[in-house]
Design a protein around this motif. Structure first.
Motif, PDB file in Angstrom:
ATOM      1  N   GLN A 167       0.808  -1.220   0.000  1.00  0.00           N
ATOM      2  CA  GLN A 167       0.000   0.000   0.000  1.00  0.00           C
ATOM      3  C   GLN A 167       0.840   1.268   0.000  1.00  0.00           C
ATOM      4  N   LYS A 168       2.033   1.230   0.566  1.00  0.00           N
ATOM      5  CA  LYS A 168       2.853   2.440   0.683  1.00  0.00           C
ATOM      6  C   LYS A 168       3.257   3.018  -0.675  1.00  0.00           C
ATOM      7  N   TYR A 169       3.147   2.214  -1.740  1.00  0.00           N
ATOM      8  CA  TYR A 169       3.525   2.687  -3.070  1.00  0.00           C
ATOM      9  C   TYR A 169       2.335   3.255  -3.849  1.00  0.00           C
ATOM     10  N   THR A 170       1.206   3.404  -3.209  1.00  0.00           N
ATOM     11  CA  THR A 170       0.001   3.828  -3.930  1.00  0.00           C
ATOM     12  C   THR A 170      -0.608   5.083  -3.315  1.00  0.00           C
ATOM     13  N   LYS A 171      -1.306   5.833  -4.161  1.00  0.00           N
ATOM     14  CA  LYS A 171      -2.085   6.981  -3.708  1.00  0.00           C
ATOM     15  C   LYS A 171      -3.498   6.811  -4.236  1.00  0.00           C
ATOM     16  N   LEU A 172      -4.478   6.734  -3.328  1.00  0.00           N
ATOM     17  CA  LEU A 172      -5.875   6.580  -3.719  1.00  0.00           C
ATOM     18  C   LEU A 172      -6.426   7.938  -4.126  1.00  0.00           C
ATOM     19  N   LEU A 173      -7.008   8.006  -5.323  1.00  0.00           N
ATOM     20  CA  LEU A 173      -7.542   9.265  -5.835  1.00  0.00           C
ATOM     21  C   LEU A 173      -8.973   9.484  -5.360  1.00  0.00           C
ATOM     22  N   GLU A 174      -9.445  10.698  -5.489  1.00  0.00           N
ATOM     23  CA  GLU A 174     -10.814  11.021  -5.111  1.00  0.00           C
ATOM     24  C   GLU A 174     -11.783  10.154  -5.903  1.00  0.00           C
ATOM     25  N   ASP A 175     -12.881   9.750  -5.275  1.00  0.00           N
ATOM     26  CA  ASP A 175     -13.817   8.860  -5.974  1.00  0.00           C
ATOM     27  C   ASP A 175     -14.567   9.560  -7.096  1.00  0.00           C
ATOM     28  N   THR A 176     -14.447  10.887  -7.165  1.00  0.00           N
ATOM     29  CA  THR A 176     -15.124  11.644  -8.223  1.00  0.00           C
ATOM     30  C   THR A 176     -14.218  11.950  -9.412  1.00  0.00           C
ATOM     31  N   VAL A 177     -12.965  11.497  -9.361  1.00  0.00           N
ATOM     32  CA  VAL A 177     -12.015  11.862 -10.417  1.00  0.00           C
ATOM     33  C   VAL A 177     -12.451  11.280 -11.754  1.00  0.00           C
ATOM     34  N   PHE A 178     -12.295  12.098 -12.810  1.00  0.00           N
ATOM     35  CA  PHE A 178     -12.569  11.645 -14.170  1.00  0.00           C
ATOM     36  C   PHE A 178     -11.471  12.214 -15.056  1.00  0.00           C
ATOM     37  N   PHE A 179     -10.851  11.346 -15.841  1.00  0.00           N
ATOM     38  CA  PHE A 179      -9.733  11.767 -16.675  1.00  0.00           C
ATOM     39  C   PHE A 179     -10.268  12.397 -17.955  1.00  0.00           C
ATOM     40  N   SER A 180     -10.334  13.711 -17.966  1.00  0.00           N
ATOM     41  CA  SER A 180     -10.952  14.436 -19.087  1.00  0.00           C
ATOM     42  C   SER A 180      -9.947  15.250 -19.901  1.00  0.00           C
ATOM     43  N   LYS A 181      -8.676  15.225 -19.509  1.00  0.00           N
ATOM     44  CA  LYS A 181      -7.639  15.917 -20.263  1.00  0.00           C
ATOM     45  C   LYS A 181      -6.523  14.927 -20.582  1.00  0.00           C
ATOM     46  N   ALA A 182      -5.995  15.024 -21.797  1.00  0.00           N
ATOM     47  CA  ALA A 182      -4.959  14.091 -22.230  1.00  0.00           C
ATOM     48  C   ALA A 182      -3.865  14.829 -22.991  1.00  0.00           C
ATOM     49  N   ILE A 183      -2.639  14.427 -22.729  1.00  0.00           N
ATOM     50  CA  ILE A 183      -1.470  14.969 -23.413  1.00  0.00           C
ATOM     51  C   ILE A 183      -0.793  13.813 -24.145  1.00  0.00           C
ATOM     52  N   PHE A 184      -0.509  13.999 -25.426  1.00  0.00           N
ATOM     53  CA  PHE A 184       0.149  12.956 -26.211  1.00  0.00           C
ATOM     54  C   PHE A 184       1.539  13.430 -26.629  1.00  0.00           C
ATOM     55  N   VAL A 185       2.542  12.664 -26.225  1.00  0.00           N
ATOM     56  CA  VAL A 185       3.929  12.935 -26.594  1.00  0.00           C
ATOM     57  C   VAL A 185       4.350  11.860 -27.584  1.00  0.00           C
ATOM     58  N   ASP A 186       4.808  12.257 -28.750  1.00  0.00           N
ATOM     59  CA  ASP A 186       5.173  11.332 -29.811  1.00  0.00           C
ATOM     60  C   ASP A 186       6.694  11.305 -29.954  1.00  0.00           C
ATOM     61  N   ARG A 187       7.315  10.191 -29.553  1.00  0.00           N
ATOM     62  CA  ARG A 187       8.772  10.078 -29.643  1.00  0.00           C
ATOM     63  C   ARG A 187       9.249   9.974 -31.082  1.00  0.00           C
ATOM     64  N   LYS A 188       8.483   9.336 -31.930  1.00  0.00           N
ATOM     65  CA  LYS A 188       8.892   9.139 -33.321  1.00  0.00           C
ATOM     66  C   LYS A 188       8.875  10.446 -34.093  1.00  0.00           C
ATOM     67  N   ASN A 189       7.808  11.221 -33.933  1.00  0.00           N
ATOM     68  CA  ASN A 189       7.648  12.459 -34.697  1.00  0.00           C
ATOM     69  C   ASN A 189       8.074  13.709 -33.948  1.00  0.00           C
ATOM     70  N   GLN A 190       8.467  13.545 -32.683  1.00  0.00           N
ATOM     71  CA  GLN A 190       8.949  14.663 -31.868  1.00  0.00           C
ATOM     72  C   GLN A 190       7.929  15.815 -31.835  1.00  0.00           C
ATOM     73  N   ASN A 191       6.699  15.458 -31.444  1.00  0.00           N
ATOM     74  CA  ASN A 191       5.679  16.489 -31.277  1.00  0.00           C
ATOM     75  C   ASN A 191       4.810  16.189 -30.069  1.00  0.00           C
ATOM     76  N   ILE A 192       3.983  17.144 -29.703  1.00  0.00           N
ATOM     77  CA  ILE A 192       3.113  17.031 -28.532  1.00  0.00           C
ATOM     78  C   ILE A 192       1.775  17.680 -28.864  1.00  0.00           C
ATOM     79  N   THR A 193       0.695  17.053 -28.417  1.00  0.00           N
ATOM     80  CA  THR A 193      -0.625  17.653 -28.585  1.00  0.00           C
ATOM     81  C   THR A 193      -1.429  17.479 -27.307  1.00  0.00           C
ATOM     82  N   THR A 194      -2.279  18.437 -27.018  1.00  0.00           N
ATOM     83  CA  THR A 194      -3.124  18.386 -25.821  1.00  0.00           C
ATOM     84  C   THR A 194      -4.581  18.343 -26.255  1.00  0.00           C
ATOM     85  N   LEU A 195      -5.378  17.525 -25.563  1.00  0.00           N
ATOM     86  CA  LEU A 195      -6.797  17.386 -25.897  1.00  0.00           C
ATOM     87  C   LEU A 195      -7.647  17.394 -24.646  1.00  0.00           C
ATOM     88  N   GLU A 196      -8.891  17.830 -24.823  1.00  0.00           N
ATOM     89  CA  GLU A 196      -9.826  17.936 -23.706  1.00  0.00           C
ATOM     90  C   GLU A 196     -11.168  17.324 -24.096  1.00  0.00           C
TER      91      GLU A 196
END
Length: 345
Positions: free
Chosen positions: A194-223
């Motif tokens: 358990q010491k290696y974990t952090k419990l998140l709020e029960d209301t959390v929803f992952f609505s933002k995403a960041i994509f890092v592309d190693r092959k093309n060396q670019n980054i994009t953000t989406l919501e």
């Protein structure tokens, strides 16, 4: 210089994900409020959306462009030397569909944490080796340092593998000093102290995403706007980590949560305890890997907005370099423990 290239989307098919390493830093935190402004809206994909009670296929993901940051904006495809680089929208759609599908049912989420071994050095796994950096790693290449031990549900004596700091997992139950989790990387069930974990709020929803592309060396953000509807907030050049033992290491592939922010991330010179400089607006997602602005090497102190090396070839120690103003945008826009960072190839 502000620019936007309007070219048709190129679609690619393929798959990938995975890992991390540290960088010495100090926190000289401060707050900098950034007001987003609406720049442009442009429809980018199909409008086919599945019913609410069904899983979303990648083909059903609808992406439109509505930039909140428009400096150094890249087109969907663009020339680089004698090749063409691009944003891998098919891979992005696959991961967005996956992100939606794992949140269809009510679940409790955890994030795995062991930055700089703050929660204790992970025990040795059953099978390990030493890599080119002379560090212990499991058979899949995940290093022991800053990692989390994964135990089979039938054996809590010796761990089977390592997981990376920053990985989100589904929480199932408490088992004594262990917690039972489901990995988002492969849907396997594991036991973790358990010491290696952090419990998140029960209301959390992952609505933002960041994509890092190693092959093309670019980054994009989406919501996420609603089911299967995602909006692009920025499309920019970036520089990822390079393989150069004993210090520089590739940015790890995989799915991570943004965990902390530092207004200035101070780093040391390789192999010493001497300050080498700082990177502004640093957002950490795994181990010592940050999304940050252009590094400022001592004795210089003034910030650097942009570098011609961005979007070219990997050259950092594992972090993801951005134009400093784009790093500031990410710093203010991305919420900790609610923003997912995907690193793909």
């Amino acid at each position: 210089m502000n620019r936007y290239f309007s070219l048709p989307l190129s679609w690619i098919c393929c798959i990938c994900l995975l890992s991390c390493t540290p960088r010495a830093d100090r926190d000289t935190s401060g707050e900098n409020v950034h007001e987003d402004s609406l720049i442009r809206k442009d429809t980018a994909t199909t409008e086919n959306v599945l019913p609410e009670n069904k899983k979303t296929a990648s083909e059903a993901i609808h992406i439109e462009k509505e930039f909140l940051y428009d400096l150094y904006t890249l087109a969907d495809t663009y020339p680089y030397r004698d090749t063409i680089r691009l944003f891998q929208w098919e891979k992005i759609k696959e991961r967005l569909a996956y992100l939606e599908n794992i949140q269809l049912e009510s679940k409790r989420w955890m994030v795995l944490q062991n930055y700089k071994n703050q929660n204790g050095e992970a025990p040795l796994v059953k099978k390990f080796r030493r890599n080119a950096y002379t560090r212990v790693a499991d058979t899949l290449g995940v290093e022991r340092y800053q990692s989390i031990p994964l135990y089979l549900t039938t054996d809590t004596i010796v761990p089977e593998r390592y997981a990376r700091d920053g990985e989100p997992v589904e929480y199932l139950s408490r088992e004594g000093t262990f917690v039972k989790i489901v990995s988002t990387a492969n849907q396997d069930t594991w036991l973790i102290p358990q010491k290696y974990t952090k419990l998140l709020e029960d209301t959390v929803f992952f609505s933002k995403a960041i994509f890092v592309d190693r092959k093309n060396q670019n980054i994009t953000t989406l919501e996420r706007k609603e089911k299967a509807q995602w909006t692009v907030r920025s499309m920019n050049p970036a520089t990822t980590g390079r393989y150069l033992p004993p210090y520089a290491q590739k940015t790890p592939l995989g799915m991570f949560l943004l965990q902390e922010k530092k207004r200035k991330m101070v780093y040391l010179k390789d192999g010493s305890k001497e300050v080498g400089g700082y990177a502004a607006f640093a957002s950490r997602f795994t181990c010592g890997a940050y999304i940050h602005g252009v590094p400022v090497n001592t004795p210089r102190t003034a910030p650097i907005e942009y570098s011609p090396s961005l979007g070219t070839t990997p050259r950092s120690h594992m972090c993801v370099r951005n134009a400093t103003s784009h790093a500031e945008f990410v710093y203010n826009w991305a919420s900790t423990y609610e923003t997912v960072v995907f690193v793909l190839e």
